[in-house]
Write a protein that holds these residues in place. Structure first.
Motif, mmCIF file in Angstrom:
data_model
loop_
_atom_site.group_PDB
_atom_site.id
_atom_site.type_symbol
_atom_site.label_atom_id
_atom_site.label_comp_id
_atom_site.label_asym_id
_atom_site.label_seq_id
_atom_site.Cartn_x
_atom_site.Cartn_y
_atom_site.Cartn_z
ATOM 1 N N ALA A 15 39.432 43.514 40.119
ATOM 2 C CA ALA A 15 39.877 42.577 39.087
ATOM 3 C C ALA A 15 38.696 41.790 38.537
ATOM 4 C CB ALA A 15 40.930 41.627 39.655
ATOM 5 N N SER A 16 37.774 41.409 39.412
ATOM 6 C CA SER A 16 36.584 40.689 38.979
ATOM 7 C C SER A 16 35.750 41.540 38.037
ATOM 8 C CB SER A 16 35.751 40.272 40.203
ATOM 9 O OG SER A 16 34.541 39.670 39.809
ATOM 10 N N MET A 17 35.517 42.794 38.410
ATOM 11 C CA MET A 17 34.722 43.676 37.569
ATOM 12 C C MET A 17 35.410 43.946 36.231
ATOM 13 S SD MET A 17 31.907 44.267 39.122
ATOM 14 C CE MET A 17 32.068 42.544 39.610
ATOM 15 N N ALA A 18 36.741 44.065 36.257
ATOM 16 C CA ALA A 18 37.475 44.272 35.013
ATOM 17 C C ALA A 18 37.330 43.066 34.095
ATOM 18 C CB ALA A 18 38.957 44.524 35.322
ATOM 19 N N ALA A 19 37.446 41.870 34.658
ATOM 20 C CA ALA A 19 37.339 40.651 33.851
ATOM 21 C C ALA A 19 35.960 40.526 33.220
ATOM 22 C CB ALA A 19 37.641 39.429 34.719
#
Length: 300
Positions: A15-19
């Motif tokens: 989720a962090s990388m997607a954001a």
């Protein structure tokens, strides 16, 4: 069935990388419409307000920072400012997947720099992985060929500044709250690019540009919060490899939003870099050393 801490950490890392990658996409969408310095200043205002609130909520604003830590904080500010400028300049002129693929070399540069600066042990296996990873970078950059893009050097400069940022962070005392350091860094970015924006003519933002700028700030904060949560759950050796999902997001968004698709050699180079990084993480876990996860491995 209850989800394990490792799986929770993996989802948070993804989720962090997607954001962060969605933030990159929003910023790249504004290339040529809004001057870079103005864009960084406006995003910096929103980001600083949000980070300031989080720091206040966590009680980090009144931190008692040791005097020797201010030098490291100063270097970290320089690293973040330089990384933001070089990264976004390259992003505005290169496919997002190419930029993201080169950034995957950051764990390798940090490992090498830590061995030089902090005298961390570095065996021949990890040294070989680092050399192989840099060979992968050359496959993406391809200097001297007709596909060469001079802005690749801007990405490499961003890698260097991120390495400076992370090494400076490592030099901080354990008692210095990370949120306080993040707030100081965010303020420095806002102020620096606010002053720099005075050298350009400002443009009025339409609804689309304002929405993308606000969305970029929102994604930066979301990515940062997810990466904080990652540090609290799961095993580092299990969770860390999921940072490379950012490359998948970059490929998908680059294709869907910008119609970009990397050359075959770029895929080969990216695979080599990711493989080298995964091996380095594996060796860290095998040797029983605590690997420090960089929050996002990309400039903000």
């Amino acid at each position: 069935m209850a989800r394990s801490d490792n799986m929770t950490g993996a989802f948070l890392m993804m989720a962090s990388m997607a954001a962060f990658t969605v933030n990159d996409t929003f910023m790249k969408s504004l290339a040529g419409e809004v001057p870079l310095f103005q864009l960084l200043f406006l995003r910096g205002i929103l980001t600083t307000i949000a980070v300031g609130f989080i720091a206040w909520w966590m009680g980090a604003i009144r931190a008692n920072v040791p005097r020797r830590d201010w030098a490291a904080i100063g270097l970290r500010m320089i690293g973040e400012i330089g990384a933001a400028y070089f990264f976004l300049t390259a992003l505005f002129h290169m496919p997002i997947a190419n930029v993201t693929a080169i950034l995957q070399a950051i764990p390798l540069t940090i490992t090498l720099a830590a061995a030089v600066v902090f005298r961390d042990p570095l065996g021949w296996r990890r040294m070989g992985a680092i050399v192989l990873g840099f060979a992968g970078v050359l496959l993406i950059v391809r200097p001297g060929t007709e596909d060469f893009n001079a802005y690749s050097f801007y990405v490499l400069a961003a890698v260097g500044f991120v390495t400076l940022r992370d090494l400076s962070t490592r030099a901080l005392s354990r008692g210095t709250p990370s949120m306080f350091v993040t707030l100081i860094t965010s303020i420095s970015i806002m102020v620096f690019f606010g002053i720099a924006s005075l050298t350009d003519d400002w443009v009025a933002l339409d609804a689309r540009a304002a929405g993308l700028t606000a969305g970029a700030a929102f994604m930066i904060i979301g990515g940062y919060l997810f990466s904080i949560m990652v540090m609290r759950v799961g095993e580092v050796s299990f969770v860390a490899p999921f940072r490379y999902t950012g490359l998948i997001w970059a490929l998908v968004l680059g294709w869907l939003v910008f119609g970009e698709w990397p050359a075959p050699l770029t895929f080969v180079g990216a695979a080599i870099i990711v493989g080298s990084g995964l091996f380095t993480l594996y060796r860290e876990a095998q040797l029983g050393r605590k690997t420090r996860l960089s929050r996002d491995l990309r400039p903000r």
